[in-house]
Design a protein around this motif. Sequence first.
Motif, PDB file in Angstrom:
ATOM      1  N   ASP A 218       0.818  -1.219   0.000  1.00 21.33           N
ATOM      2  CA  ASP A 218       0.000   0.000   0.000  1.00 21.33           C
ATOM      3  C   ASP A 218       0.845   1.258   0.000  1.00 21.33           C
ATOM      4  OD1 ASP A 218       0.904  -0.426   2.593  1.00 21.33           O
ATOM      5  OD2 ASP A 218      -0.992   0.100   3.554  1.00 21.33           O
ATOM      6  N   PHE A 219       2.107   1.170   0.478  1.00 17.20           N
ATOM      7  CA  PHE A 219       2.965   2.353   0.521  1.00 17.20           C
ATOM      8  C   PHE A 219       3.389   2.823  -0.876  1.00 17.20           C
ATOM      9  CE2 PHE A 219       5.785  -1.308   0.896  1.00 17.20           C
ATOM     10  CZ  PHE A 219       6.782  -1.029  -0.033  1.00 17.20           C
ATOM     11  N   THR A 220       3.120   2.010  -1.893  1.00 20.43           N
ATOM     12  CA  THR A 220       3.399   2.431  -3.270  1.00 20.43           C
ATOM     13  C   THR A 220       2.237   3.208  -3.869  1.00 20.43           C
ATOM     14  OG1 THR A 220       2.543   0.393  -4.279  1.00 20.43           O
ATOM     15  CG2 THR A 220       4.858   0.390  -3.580  1.00 20.43           C
ATOM     16  N   SER A 221       1.162   3.388  -3.106  1.00 19.31           N
ATOM     17  CA  SER A 221      -0.046   4.106  -3.554  1.00 19.31           C
ATOM     18  C   SER A 221      -0.565   3.575  -4.894  1.00 19.31           C
ATOM     19  CB  SER A 221       0.233   5.615  -3.646  1.00 19.31           C
ATOM     20  OG  SER A 221       0.565   6.141  -2.383  1.00 19.31           O
ATOM     21  N   PRO A 222      -0.877   2.265  -4.946  1.00 18.29           N
ATOM     22  CA  PRO A 222      -1.325   1.674  -6.199  1.00 18.29           C
ATOM     23  C   PRO A 222      -2.813   1.827  -6.455  1.00 18.29           C
ATOM     24  CG  PRO A 222      -1.210  -0.021  -4.535  1.00 18.29           C
ATOM     25  CD  PRO A 222      -0.774   1.267  -3.865  1.00 18.29           C
ATOM     26  N   GLY A 223      -3.560   2.386  -5.512  1.00 15.74           N
ATOM     27  CA  GLY A 223      -5.008   2.468  -5.592  1.00 15.74           C
ATOM     28  C   GLY A 223      -5.644   1.440  -4.679  1.00 15.74           C
ATOM     29  N   ALA A 224      -6.844   1.754  -4.197  1.00 19.07           N
ATOM     30  CA  ALA A 224      -7.514   0.888  -3.224  1.00 19.07           C
ATOM     31  C   ALA A 224      -7.774  -0.506  -3.781  1.00 19.07           C
ATOM     32  CB  ALA A 224      -8.824   1.526  -2.773  1.00 19.07           C
ATOM     33  N   ALA A 225      -8.214  -0.595  -5.035  1.00 17.83           N
ATOM     34  CA  ALA A 225      -8.537  -1.900  -5.617  1.00 17.83           C
ATOM     35  C   ALA A 225      -7.291  -2.786  -5.692  1.00 17.83           C
ATOM     36  CB  ALA A 225      -9.145  -1.722  -7.003  1.00 17.83           C
ATOM     37  N   ALA A 226      -6.146  -2.177  -6.021  1.00 21.73           N
ATOM     38  CA  ALA A 226      -4.913  -2.952  -6.110  1.00 21.73           C
ATOM     39  C   ALA A 226      -4.473  -3.449  -4.736  1.00 21.73           C
ATOM     40  CB  ALA A 226      -3.813  -2.106  -6.742  1.00 21.73           C
ATOM     41  N   VAL A 227      -4.641  -2.622  -3.701  1.00 22.93           N
ATOM     42  CA  VAL A 227      -4.309  -3.060  -2.350  1.00 22.93           C
ATOM     43  C   VAL A 227      -5.153  -4.274  -1.970  1.00 22.93           C
ATOM     44  CG1 VAL A 227      -4.379  -2.436   0.100  1.00 22.93           C
ATOM     45  CG2 VAL A 227      -3.540  -0.785  -1.595  1.00 22.93           C
ATOM     46  N   THR A 228      -6.437  -4.200  -2.253  1.00 24.73           N
ATOM     47  CA  THR A 228      -7.329  -5.314  -1.927  1.00 24.73           C
ATOM     48  C   THR A 228      -6.935  -6.573  -2.693  1.00 24.73           C
ATOM     49  OG1 THR A 228      -9.142  -3.776  -1.487  1.00 24.73           O
ATOM     50  CG2 THR A 228      -9.737  -6.068  -1.872  1.00 24.73           C
ATOM     51  N   ARG A 229      -6.657  -6.439  -3.986  1.00 23.03           N
ATOM     52  CA  ARG A 229      -6.275  -7.597  -4.793  1.00 23.03           C
ATOM     53  C   ARG A 229      -4.980  -8.228  -4.293  1.00 23.03           C
ATOM     54  NH1 ARG A 229      -7.695  -4.263  -9.136  1.00 23.03           N
ATOM     55  NH2 ARG A 229      -5.484  -3.858  -9.562  1.00 23.03           N
ATOM     56  N   THR A 230      -4.020  -7.391  -3.950  1.00 23.73           N
ATOM     57  CA  THR A 230      -2.733  -7.917  -3.485  1.00 23.73           C
ATOM     58  C   THR A 230      -2.903  -8.733  -2.215  1.00 23.73           C
ATOM     59  OG1 THR A 230      -1.507  -6.084  -4.471  1.00 23.73           O
ATOM     60  CG2 THR A 230      -0.426  -7.277  -2.692  1.00 23.73           C
ATOM     61  N   VAL A 231      -3.662  -8.205  -1.276  1.00 22.82           N
ATOM     62  CA  VAL A 231      -3.832  -8.913  -0.003  1.00 22.82           C
ATOM     63  C   VAL A 231      -4.672 -10.175  -0.192  1.00 22.82           C
ATOM     64  CG1 VAL A 231      -4.772  -8.763   2.331  1.00 22.82           C
ATOM     65  CG2 VAL A 231      -3.545  -6.813   1.354  1.00 22.82           C
ATOM     66  N   THR A 232      -5.797 -10.061  -0.843  1.00 23.84           N
ATOM     67  CA  THR A 232      -6.677 -11.230  -0.973  1.00 23.84           C
ATOM     68  C   THR A 232      -6.054 -12.312  -1.853  1.00 23.84           C
ATOM     69  OG1 THR A 232      -7.864 -10.155  -2.805  1.00 23.84           O
ATOM     70  CG2 THR A 232      -8.772  -9.895  -0.588  1.00 23.84           C
ATOM     71  N   GLY A 233      -5.132 -11.932  -2.730  1.00 19.15           N
ATOM     72  CA  GLY A 233      -4.479 -12.925  -3.568  1.00 19.15           C
ATOM     73  C   GLY A 233      -3.450 -13.757  -2.838  1.00 19.15           C
ATOM     74  N   GLN A 234      -3.008 -13.294  -1.658  1.00 22.18           N
ATOM     75  CA  GLN A 234      -1.957 -14.013  -0.924  1.00 22.18           C
ATOM     76  C   GLN A 234      -2.384 -14.510   0.449  1.00 22.18           C
ATOM     77  OE1 GLN A 234       1.940 -11.905  -0.943  1.00 22.18           O
ATOM     78  NE2 GLN A 234       0.929 -10.385  -2.232  1.00 22.18           N
TER      79      GLN A 234
END
Length: 276
Positions: A218-234
């Motif tokens: 999230d510290f890369t400021s990728p957007g809220a949807a990307a943060v959610t995808r990254t976490v839920t994918g792992q």
Amino acid sequence: MIPIDRRSALRAGAGAAVAGALATGCTDSAPATPAGSASGPARGTDPGSPAGPSAGASPGNGRPAARTAPAPRRFPGQPTEIAHGPRDRARVALTFHGQGDPATATAVLAEAERAGARITVLAVGGWLDEHPDLARRILDGGHDLGNHTLHHIDISELDEAAAYAEITGCAQRLRRLTGSIGSWFRPSRTQHATPLVQRLARKAGYPHVLSYDVDSLDFTSPGAAAVTRTVTGQIRNGSVVSLHFGYADTVAALPALLDALERRGLRAVTTTELLT
């Protein structure tokens, strides 16, 4: 599960809370510089939470609160550096690097509490100096509070004396504000502690160093949807997730992330509860 229309309202509220907030969270590239002063956040009122309501006054005056916060614990069978909890229970720990605009921090806490989630906050000592009331606010919400060094510099690059001062400097602030050095220690600007840092953490009173197995980025400021995808994918049973207070994307992502955890039957708990 939170209805869709309510989730939209929560996202809108979160966005308003962090409008104009500085992206000053705990990044891997440059030290954050908190600014401003604390604004008397509301106290938690959930008597069934692990920490419970505060019995004393606000610690903004620098004196320990009447109720002592939980101290570090040794967890038998766990390594010195803990990256995740048991894989056979549907629990996860959302851990937040405590730094950045206090409006962002309080928005994260409020959103987690609305969903019945509990989180772990690893606070930077300098941030606590700027916003001392947040220490008790975190505990009053039933969350874990820990140590993320005094100045949030690269602790792996420091000599022994300087690294120890970073750990104990934050510990002293936590003790002054809460009566305890905090439940956990996480080294700054690194996922894994060096053997030296592990030894110094034990010397300072922390039996374990807290790492993580899921990095939200999230510290890369990728957007809220990307943060959610990254976490839920792992994420999976027992995961410890690294997140940050200092970014608007994190607040905006939280309703969808907590909904996704609920759909998968994963309960967001403190790190202490994850390992207990």
